[in-house]
Motif scaffolding. Structure first.
Motif, PDB file in Angstrom:
ATOM      1  N   LEU A 179      21.992  65.744  21.413  1.00 16.78           N
ATOM      2  CA  LEU A 179      23.106  65.053  20.678  1.00 16.78           C
ATOM      3  C   LEU A 179      24.054  64.188  21.659  1.00 16.78           C
ATOM      4  O   LEU A 179      24.431  63.145  21.365  1.00 16.78           O
ATOM      5  CB  LEU A 179      23.908  66.059  19.794  1.00 16.78           C
ATOM      6  CG  LEU A 179      22.936  66.770  18.474  1.00 16.78           C
ATOM      7  CD1 LEU A 179      23.786  67.919  18.002  1.00 16.78           C
ATOM      8  CD2 LEU A 179      22.799  65.697  17.943  1.00 16.78           C
ATOM      9  N   LEU A 180      24.617  65.026  22.682  1.00 17.13           N
ATOM     10  CA  LEU A 180      25.454  64.270  23.709  1.00 17.13           C
ATOM     11  C   LEU A 180      24.912  63.016  24.327  1.00 17.13           C
ATOM     12  O   LEU A 180      25.355  62.206  24.374  1.00 17.13           O
ATOM     13  CB  LEU A 180      26.162  65.358  24.368  1.00 17.13           C
ATOM     14  CG  LEU A 180      26.809  66.522  23.721  1.00 17.13           C
ATOM     15  CD1 LEU A 180      27.140  67.660  25.098  1.00 17.13           C
ATOM     16  CD2 LEU A 180      28.168  66.060  23.150  1.00 17.13           C
ATOM     17  N   GLU A 181      23.606  63.474  24.660  1.00 18.81           N
ATOM     18  CA  GLU A 181      23.031  62.088  25.379  1.00 18.81           C
ATOM     19  C   GLU A 181      22.927  61.069  24.267  1.00 18.81           C
ATOM     20  O   GLU A 181      22.747  59.776  24.948  1.00 18.81           O
ATOM     21  CB  GLU A 181      21.649  62.719  25.701  1.00 18.81           C
ATOM     22  CG  GLU A 181      21.740  63.288  27.057  1.00 18.81           C
ATOM     23  CD  GLU A 181      20.238  63.837  27.237  1.00 18.81           C
ATOM     24  OE1 GLU A 181      19.252  63.349  26.729  1.00 18.81           O
ATOM     25  OE2 GLU A 181      20.312  64.944  28.167  1.00 18.81           O
ATOM     26  N   GLU A 182      22.770  61.086  23.188  1.00 19.36           N
ATOM     27  CA  GLU A 182      22.827  60.065  22.042  1.00 19.36           C
ATOM     28  C   GLU A 182      24.162  59.542  21.632  1.00 19.36           C
ATOM     29  O   GLU A 182      24.148  58.681  20.911  1.00 19.36           O
ATOM     30  CB  GLU A 182      21.922  60.595  20.888  1.00 19.36           C
ATOM     31  CG  GLU A 182      20.481  60.560  21.015  1.00 19.36           C
ATOM     32  CD  GLU A 182      19.739  59.522  21.605  1.00 19.36           C
ATOM     33  OE1 GLU A 182      20.033  58.544  21.064  1.00 19.36           O
ATOM     34  OE2 GLU A 182      18.890  59.520  22.700  1.00 19.36           O
ATOM     35  N   GLY A 183      24.953  60.205  22.228  1.00 20.83           N
ATOM     36  CA  GLY A 183      26.456  59.701  21.809  1.00 20.83           C
ATOM     37  C   GLY A 183      26.951  60.246  20.671  1.00 20.83           C
ATOM     38  O   GLY A 183      27.903  59.604  20.205  1.00 20.83           O
ATOM     39  N   ILE A 184      26.430  61.295  20.250  1.00 19.82           N
ATOM     40  CA  ILE A 184      26.722  61.987  19.054  1.00 19.82           C
ATOM     41  C   ILE A 184      27.805  63.031  19.228  1.00 19.82           C
ATOM     42  O   ILE A 184      27.623  63.972  20.014  1.00 19.82           O
ATOM     43  CB  ILE A 184      25.442  62.605  18.214  1.00 19.82           C
ATOM     44  CG1 ILE A 184      24.383  61.572  17.876  1.00 19.82           C
ATOM     45  CG2 ILE A 184      26.164  63.343  16.979  1.00 19.82           C
ATOM     46  CD1 ILE A 184      23.337  62.086  17.346  1.00 19.82           C
ATOM     47  N   ASP A 185      29.051  62.759  18.843  1.00 19.61           N
ATOM     48  CA  ASP A 185      30.180  63.730  19.115  1.00 19.61           C
ATOM     49  C   ASP A 185      30.158  65.058  18.077  1.00 19.61           C
ATOM     50  O   ASP A 185      29.480  64.786  17.155  1.00 19.61           O
ATOM     51  CB  ASP A 185      31.460  63.263  18.875  1.00 19.61           C
ATOM     52  CG  ASP A 185      32.007  61.990  19.548  1.00 19.61           C
ATOM     53  OD1 ASP A 185      31.558  62.086  20.677  1.00 19.61           O
ATOM     54  OD2 ASP A 185      32.523  61.246  19.349  1.00 19.61           O
TER      55      ASP A 185
END
Length: 82
Positions: free
Chosen positions: A5-11
């Motif tokens: 999730l973080l790698e995809e820029g999802i907070d």
């Protein structure tokens, strides 16, 4: 999952979980996710089986007392997160 999730820029605004998910969520919230992952990758199967403190069901099949000590080392001051 959290890393993805973080790698995809999802907070991530809220973290919750049950069983091992609660430990992973607590590690993330405490900023200790990498430390938990490093510790988990070093475990042998015998270590994992050693955490299985099986009991007659009251609230779950495994009490979790045997994982509490390593969790305190990993989370430090955040070890009382519930």
């Amino acid at each position: 999952m959290i890393h993805g999730l973080l790698e995809e820029g999802i907070d991530i605004a809220i973290v919750c979980g049950t069983s091992i998910g609660s430990i992973v969520g607590s590690a993330f919230a405490a900023g200790a996710l990498d430390k938990l992952e490093e510790w988990a990758r070093e475990l042998a199967w015998s270590d994992i089986l050693g955490f299985m403190d099986v009991t007659l069901p009251r609230s779950g099949l495994i009490e979790g007392d045997r994982i509490a000590k390593p969790a305190h080392r990993i989370f430090g001051q955040y070890s009382k997160v519930e």
